[in-house]
Design an enzyme around this catalytic site. Structure first.
Site, PDB file in Angstrom:
ATOM      1  N   HIS A 179       0.776   5.160   1.396  1.00 60.16           N
ATOM      2  CA  HIS A 179       0.025   5.996   2.332  1.00 60.16           C
ATOM      3  C   HIS A 179       0.673   7.376   2.381  1.00 60.16           C
ATOM      4  CE1 HIS A 179      -2.604   6.940   5.645  1.00 60.16           C
ATOM      5  NE2 HIS A 179      -1.563   7.495   6.238  1.00 60.16           N
ATOM      6  N   ASN A 234       0.852  -1.192   0.000  1.00 56.71           N
ATOM      7  CA  ASN A 234       0.000   0.000   0.000  1.00 56.71           C
ATOM      8  C   ASN A 234       0.885   1.239   0.000  1.00 56.71           C
ATOM      9  OD1 ASN A 234      -2.398   1.608   0.304  1.00 56.71           O
ATOM     10  ND2 ASN A 234      -1.916   1.838   2.475  1.00 56.71           N
ATOM     11  N   GLU A 248       5.365  10.391  -4.080  1.00 58.86           N
ATOM     12  CA  GLU A 248       4.662   9.096  -4.158  1.00 58.86           C
ATOM     13  C   GLU A 248       4.928   8.434  -5.499  1.00 58.86           C
ATOM     14  OE1 GLU A 248       0.533   8.806  -2.905  1.00 58.86           O
ATOM     15  OE2 GLU A 248       0.693  10.710  -1.842  1.00 58.86           O
TER      16      GLU A 248
HETATM   17  C1  GAR Z   1      -2.669   8.974  -2.822  1.00 59.26           C
HETATM   18  O1  GAR Z   1      -2.194  10.168  -2.265  1.00 59.26           O
HETATM   19  C2  GAR Z   1      -2.472   7.817  -1.862  1.00 59.26           C
HETATM   20  O2  GAR Z   1      -1.280   7.924  -1.115  1.00 59.26           O
HETATM   21  C3  GAR Z   1      -3.682   7.961  -0.967  1.00 59.26           C
HETATM   22  O3  GAR Z   1      -4.724   8.299  -1.838  1.00 59.26           O
HETATM   23  C4  GAR Z   1      -4.193   9.010  -2.956  1.00 59.26           C
HETATM   24  C5  GAR Z   1      -4.663   8.319  -4.211  1.00 59.26           C
HETATM   25  O4  GAR Z   1      -4.314   9.062  -5.334  1.00 59.26           O
HETATM   26  N1  GAR Z   1      -3.952   6.760  -0.264  1.00 59.26           N
HETATM   27  C6  GAR Z   1      -4.523   6.732   0.936  1.00 59.26           C
HETATM   28  O5  GAR Z   1      -4.873   7.721   1.529  1.00 59.26           O
HETATM   29  C7  GAR Z   1      -4.690   5.339   1.503  1.00 59.26           C
HETATM   30  N2  GAR Z   1      -5.102   5.408   2.858  1.00 59.26           N
HETATM   31  P1  GAR Z   1      -4.205   8.376  -6.747  1.00 59.26           P
HETATM   32  O6  GAR Z   1      -5.552   7.670  -6.981  1.00 59.26           O
HETATM   33  O7  GAR Z   1      -4.010   9.500  -7.688  1.00 59.26           O
HETATM   34  O8  GAR Z   1      -3.056   7.415  -6.717  1.00 59.26           O
END
Ligand code: GAR
Length: 193
Positions: A112, A110, A177
């Site tokens: 985060h 995952n 990320e």
């Molecule tokens: C990302 O920032 C990810 O880290 C977060 O949601 C976003 C998804 O963006 N994940 C969480 O918060 C998990 N708890 P994306 O759909 O553009 O990858």
């Protein structure tokens, strides 16, 4: 090179981390290939991106199953139908049961948006600002039953700058990320994590 690991990605929305993984996996020497993208929301914009890349997609709404376990059992059937070796959660906004995480233990990752163990859960950027931290960031970790608790594989840090809002901070973290997840998946695919 050994056979590439087969990777499925689970999304719920935009899918920008999914796109970063798809792009990384295009390199001939990348040790993983993306074999399928699953969303629990049929309207997730990331599904269209995956389809445009010629990647198989599937969607299931948990609400059409009698229980979370039934939903996840069907999801595991789909992932095993794709012969996935590794499953990457990328903005997948559902809590998974201990049964599902045990089934995929060591093969379920995952990303985060915080420096875990700081700020598990939602609204991490607003909470980091409220906490007056000097640094924030993101973590790729193995998934275990506890929410955002599994062992970290890699982290990236960004400074919190004067005048930051949750949106500006989120944008700075997101850039990291998109680099971190492909690198962490590379390590796991090579057995280096
Ligand atoms: C990302 O920032 C990810 O880290 C977060 O949601 C976003 C998804 O963006 N994940 C969480 O918060 C998990 N708890 P994306 O759909 O553009 O990858």
């Amino acid at each position: 090179m050994n056979a590439k690991k087969r990777v499925a990605i689970l999304i719920s929305g935009r899918g920008s981390n999914m796109t970063a993984l798809i792009e990384a996996a295009k390199a001939p020497d990348y040790p993983a290939e993306i074999v399928g993208v699953f969303s629990n929301r049929a309207a997730a914009p990331g599904l269209e991106t995956a389809r445009a890349e010629g990647i198989e997609t599937a969607t299931l709404a948990q609400s059409s199953f009698p229980s979370r376990l039934d939903f996840e059992n069907r999801l595991t059937e789909i992932l095993e139908g794709w012969r996935a070796d590794i499953v990457c959660l990328a903005g997948f906004m559902r809590i998974l049961t201990p049964e599902f995480t045990a089934h995929w233990q060591g093969r379920l990752l995952n990303i985060h948006p915080s420096l875990l163990p700081d700020f598990p859960g939602l609204d991490t950027h607003a909470r980091a600002l409220a906490g007056n931290v000097a640094e924030h960031g993101c973590t790729v970790h193995f998934v275990t039953p506890g929410l955002d608790e599994g062992p970290a594989i890699l982290q990236a840090r960004v400074p919190v700058l004067p005048g930051d809002t949750p949106e500006t901070l989120a944008a700075r973290v997101l850039v990291e990320e998109h680099k971190l997840y492909p690198e962490a998946l590379r390590m796991v695919a090579l057995g280096e994590a």
